[in-house]
Design an enzyme around this catalytic site. Structure first.
Site, PDB file in Angstrom:
ATOM      1  N   GLU A 282       2.190 -30.014  -8.043  1.00 12.00           N
ATOM      2  CA  GLU A 282       2.923 -28.908  -7.415  1.00 12.00           C
ATOM      3  C   GLU A 282       4.307 -29.357  -6.952  1.00 12.00           C
ATOM      4  OE1 GLU A 282       0.816 -31.009  -4.055  1.00 12.00           O
ATOM      5  OE2 GLU A 282       0.304 -30.415  -6.106  1.00 12.00           O
TER       6      GLU A 282
ATOM      7  N   CYS B  29      -5.702 -33.868  -5.576  1.00 11.39           N
ATOM      8  CA  CYS B  29      -5.825 -35.069  -4.754  1.00 11.39           C
ATOM      9  C   CYS B  29      -7.266 -35.187  -4.218  1.00 11.39           C
ATOM     10  CB  CYS B  29      -4.793 -35.043  -3.631  1.00 11.39           C
ATOM     11  SG  CYS B  29      -4.584 -36.637  -2.789  1.00 11.39           S
TER      12      CYS B  29
ATOM     13  N   HIS C 132      -0.036 -34.983  -7.352  1.00 12.24           N
ATOM     14  CA  HIS C 132       0.413 -33.701  -6.816  1.00 12.24           C
ATOM     15  C   HIS C 132       1.433 -33.052  -7.759  1.00 12.24           C
ATOM     16  CE1 HIS C 132      -1.462 -33.717  -2.778  1.00 12.24           C
ATOM     17  NE2 HIS C 132      -1.435 -35.033  -2.934  1.00 12.24           N
TER      18      HIS C 132
END
Length: 265
Positions: free
Chosen positions: A234, A128, A232
């Site tokens: 993750e 990001c 993102h």
């Protein structure tokens, strides 16, 4: 007594093996957001994604500039995460009227951290805001506010939906390392930013774009594993998304390789 002794030796060796196995896991630094009161905040999902792929996450504190090289030497990999707006003086611009809160000291620290890590050619991912910091650290520039400065049709890049919702599409570039790892060319991602990459550093190349043309990923051909990603992954990795898991698995594998080289030295 003999049985007790042998059982004790077995348990001791088992614990020694477990320790040796864990000591081989790469230690991966993760930057945290520094608040005004100097507290550190970090979404635990970053650490969970690293643990899931076999690494050991470590929150990286802000240290004195003279200690940054030593810190980078001790880490096997680094993730620079999201956060607030980036100080435009880093890339030679005056503040736009729609610029949000900035933390100049933190920006400068992350820049020095990134440059030192790249100098060592260790595995790095910017997530990001971390993508934007990677680009700026290498001479690129930023849109201070996408709605005010982006030319052309702009899609929503600051979603109001939950973090695991995939709000817009991205397309990975042919020949990119990111495509080689994730093995998916087109998919939808989450999005939580009002700033974005404007001019790409000459030391990086575009690895993905959104449907409106905004840069969504960058990578370096001059390093073993250096990339920045605007979304993102993750969030998706810990939910079991295979493409996102492959990304973290590869990153941790590269960090482990670097750890082995460091031990040989």
């Amino acid at each position: 007594m003999d049985w007790v002794y042998k059982t004790g030796m077995f348990l001791k060796r088992k614990e020694e093996f477990k320790y040796m196995k864990n000591s081989l896991k790469p230690v991966i630094g993760i930057t945290a957001r520094v608040e005004k009161d100097q507290t550190y905040t970090l979404d635990p999902v970053y650490g969970k994604a690293i643990l899931q792929s076999g690494g050991l996450p470590l929150i990286v504190p802000n240290v004195d500039e003279e200690d940054i090289p030593a810190l980078c030497e001790r880490l096997d990999g680094l993730i620079v995460t999201g956060g607030g707006d980036i100080n435009p003086t880093l890339y030679g611009e005056e503040p736009h009227v729609r610029l949000g809160a900035v933390y100049p000291g933190g920006d400068q620290y992350e820049k020095e951290l990134i440059l030192n890590f790249l100098k060592l050619d260790k595995p790095f991912i910017g997530m990001c805001r971390g993508l934007q910091m990677l680009n700026i650290s290498l001479g690129g520039t930023n849109y201070q506010d996408l709605e005010a400065q982006f030319e052309g049709t702009l899609y929503q890049h600051k979603q109001l939906a939950m973090r695991t919702h995939r709000t817009h599409s991205v397309e990975l570039e042919d020949g990119s390392q990111l495509l080689e790892i994730m093995k998916e060319k087109n998919f939808h991602v989450n999005s939580f930013h009002h700033q974005g990459v404007k001019d790409v550093s000459s030391e990086l190349r575009v690895a993905a774009r959104a449907a409106d043309g905004l840069v969504e990923a960058l990578e370096s051909d001059k390093h073993q594993f250096v990339m920045g990603i605007q979304w993102h992954p993750e969030e998706f990795a810990v939910q079991g998304d295979e493409a996102s898991k492959r990304l973290f698995d590869r990153f941790v594998k590269e960090c482990a390789k670097d750890k082995g080289q460091n031990q040989e030295m």
